[in-house]
Design an enzyme around this catalytic site. Sequence first.
Site, short mmCIF file in Angstrom:
data_model
loop_
_atom_site.label_atom_id
_atom_site.label_comp_id
_atom_site.label_asym_id
_atom_site.label_seq_id
_atom_site.Cartn_x
_atom_site.Cartn_y
_atom_site.Cartn_z
N ARG A 238 -8.57 9.25 7.45
CA ARG A 238 -7.64 8.38 6.72
C ARG A 238 -6.98 9.15 5.58
NH1 ARG A 238 -12.20 5.41 8.06
NH2 ARG A 238 -11.83 3.53 9.30
N ASP B 196 -15.06 -2.84 7.21
CA ASP B 196 -16.33 -2.12 7.36
C ASP B 196 -17.50 -3.09 7.15
OD1 ASP B 196 -14.93 0.82 6.72
OD2 ASP B 196 -14.15 -0.87 5.60
N ARG C 296 -17.79 -5.17 10.23
CA ARG C 296 -18.43 -4.41 11.31
C ARG C 296 -19.94 -4.34 11.07
NH1 ARG C 296 -13.62 0.13 11.08
NH2 ARG C 296 -12.39 -0.74 12.80
N HIS D 143 -12.78 3.22 1.78
CA HIS D 143 -12.65 2.80 3.18
C HIS D 143 -12.42 4.09 3.96
CE1 HIS D 143 -11.43 1.00 6.88
NE2 HIS D 143 -10.18 1.39 6.78
N1 LIG Z 1 -7.32 -1.01 6.02
C1 LIG Z 1 -7.84 -1.01 7.24
O1 LIG Z 1 -9.00 -1.37 7.42
C2 LIG Z 1 -6.98 -0.54 8.39
C3 LIG Z 1 -7.38 -0.74 9.71
C4 LIG Z 1 -6.52 -0.29 10.73
C5 LIG Z 1 -5.34 0.37 10.42
N2 LIG Z 1 -5.01 0.54 9.11
C6 LIG Z 1 -3.79 1.24 8.70
O2 LIG Z 1 -2.67 0.39 8.82
C7 LIG Z 1 -1.48 1.21 8.92
C8 LIG Z 1 -0.61 0.72 10.08
O3 LIG Z 1 -1.26 0.98 11.30
P1 LIG Z 1 -0.60 0.55 12.69
O4 LIG Z 1 -1.59 0.91 13.73
O5 LIG Z 1 -0.08 -0.84 12.59
O6 LIG Z 1 0.63 1.58 12.74
P2 LIG Z 1 2.00 1.40 13.58
O7 LIG Z 1 2.58 2.76 13.71
O8 LIG Z 1 1.76 0.60 14.81
O9 LIG Z 1 2.91 0.52 12.61
C9 LIG Z 1 3.45 0.99 11.43
C10 LIG Z 1 4.74 0.25 11.20
O10 LIG Z 1 5.23 0.64 9.91
C11 LIG Z 1 6.65 0.72 10.03
N3 LIG Z 1 7.19 1.55 8.95
C12 LIG Z 1 7.07 2.88 8.79
N4 LIG Z 1 7.71 3.28 7.68
C13 LIG Z 1 8.23 2.17 7.11
C14 LIG Z 1 8.99 1.91 5.94
N5 LIG Z 1 9.37 2.90 5.14
N6 LIG Z 1 9.37 0.65 5.69
C15 LIG Z 1 9.01 -0.36 6.50
N7 LIG Z 1 8.28 -0.19 7.62
C16 LIG Z 1 7.90 1.06 7.92
C17 LIG Z 1 6.89 1.29 11.42
O11 LIG Z 1 8.21 1.05 11.86
C18 LIG Z 1 5.83 0.57 12.24
O12 LIG Z 1 6.32 -0.65 12.79
C19 LIG Z 1 -1.99 2.65 9.10
O13 LIG Z 1 -1.93 3.34 7.87
C20 LIG Z 1 -3.44 2.45 9.53
O14 LIG Z 1 -4.25 3.57 9.22
C21 LIG Z 1 -5.79 0.09 8.10
#
Ligand SMILES: NC(=O)c1ccc[n+]([C@@H]2O[C@H](COP(=O)([O-])OP(=O)(O)OC[C@H]3O[C@@H](n4cnc5c(N)ncnc54)[C@H](O)[C@@H]3O)[C@@H](O)[C@H]2O)c1
Length: 320
Positions: free
Chosen positions: A91, A151, A154, A178
């Site tokens: 991450r 987490d 889970r 995280h």
């Molecule tokens: N916190 C958690 O527990 C957790 C769990 C899973 C994923 N995540 C995180 O969530 C984030 C998103 O993951 P995902 O799988 O949905 O990714 P993804 O690539 O499917 O979606 C990301 C989206 O962000 C958009 N985007 C990118 N730049 C942008 C901007 N400047 N303005 C507006 N929109 C923008 C993209 O167009 C896309 O639709 C990642 O950083 C991932 O690591 C966090």
Amino acid sequence: MANGVNRVALIGTGFVGSSYAFAMLNQGVTEELVLIDLNKEKSEGDAMDLNHGLPFAPSPTKIWFGDYSDCKDADLVVITAGANQKPGETRLDLVHKNMKIFESIVSQVMASGFDGIFLVATNPVDILTYATWKFSGLPKERVIGSGTILDTARFRYLLGEYFQVDARNVHAYIIGEHGDTELPVWSHADIGGRSVVDLVKERQQYKQEDLEEIFVNVRDAAYHIIERKGATYYGIAMGLVRLTKAILQNENSVLTVSAYLDGEYDQHDIYIGVPAIVNRTGIREIIELKLTEEERAKFAHSANVLKQVMEPFFQNEVRP
Ligand SMILES: NC(=O)c1ccc[n+]([C@@H]2O[C@H](COP(=O)([O-])OP(=O)(O)OC[C@H]3O[C@@H](n4cnc5c(N)ncnc54)[C@H](O)[C@@H]3O)[C@@H](O)[C@H]2O)c1
């Protein structure tokens, strides 16, 4: 809040964002949900698709694809935009790409006149929550990261499976980053009021090694899921909905979120996962658990790792 209705603005309708929108609709949590993404076609398509589910939803929700001006009347802005982990990536590896994206997103949200609560899920979530707090200038209570909510979920699920008890009756926390340096708080893990540590000592069928394996599986769960399906999204989406409900419905719920520490757990000027009471004002109170020496040392290590990664971005501001 405009006209007495709750509005949530979701920024980023990728895997996590669209799963969140779907779960929000299914649980009838808000009256208004606006979808914003750099990829306008994607958010427009999502809004159309979700609207077609409204006849089956528990309550009406107005859903549309919009832009930053729609954030002005939002009670909550949820950010799930940005790069996700590729197989083998940590991450923390995402920090450069996503920090830039956040600078642009948060400044546009604030330019709309937004004066609500931010909820951040993009990784590395603790660092990007800190960045959101800095970029927005909002009070620390009104900037919340999803932290270790997933987490912890889970952990509760796996402990529930092991002890054959409903996960909702398992009380146990994962705290810290995280990410790879997070830690389980075994000293406060209980099932129906019975300490997990005591259960393992008293009953032969349970083993300490099994508990250690459970934690490793929690910590590494994202890697295992990403190897198999490229991304994780349902669990975090449901966790974000749980947090949204706690906020909009003023629930005073105890959830493990990324919160700003100002002396709690001997830490200063950092966002990191800890249990906190969440309500309509955001983070009402951080719950400071009495940790063992070992847990305290692991938590301090986790905080130090986050600070080292943050240092180049907030050089003169992060205290040692
Ligand atoms: N916190 C958690 O527990 C957790 C769990 C899973 C994923 N995540 C995180 O969530 C984030 C998103 O993951 P995902 O799988 O949905 O990714 P993804 O690539 O499917 O979606 C990301 C989206 O962000 C958009 N985007 C990118 N730049 C942008 C901007 N400047 N303005 C507006 N929109 C923008 C993209 O167009 C896309 O639709 C990642 O950083 C991932 O690591 C966090």
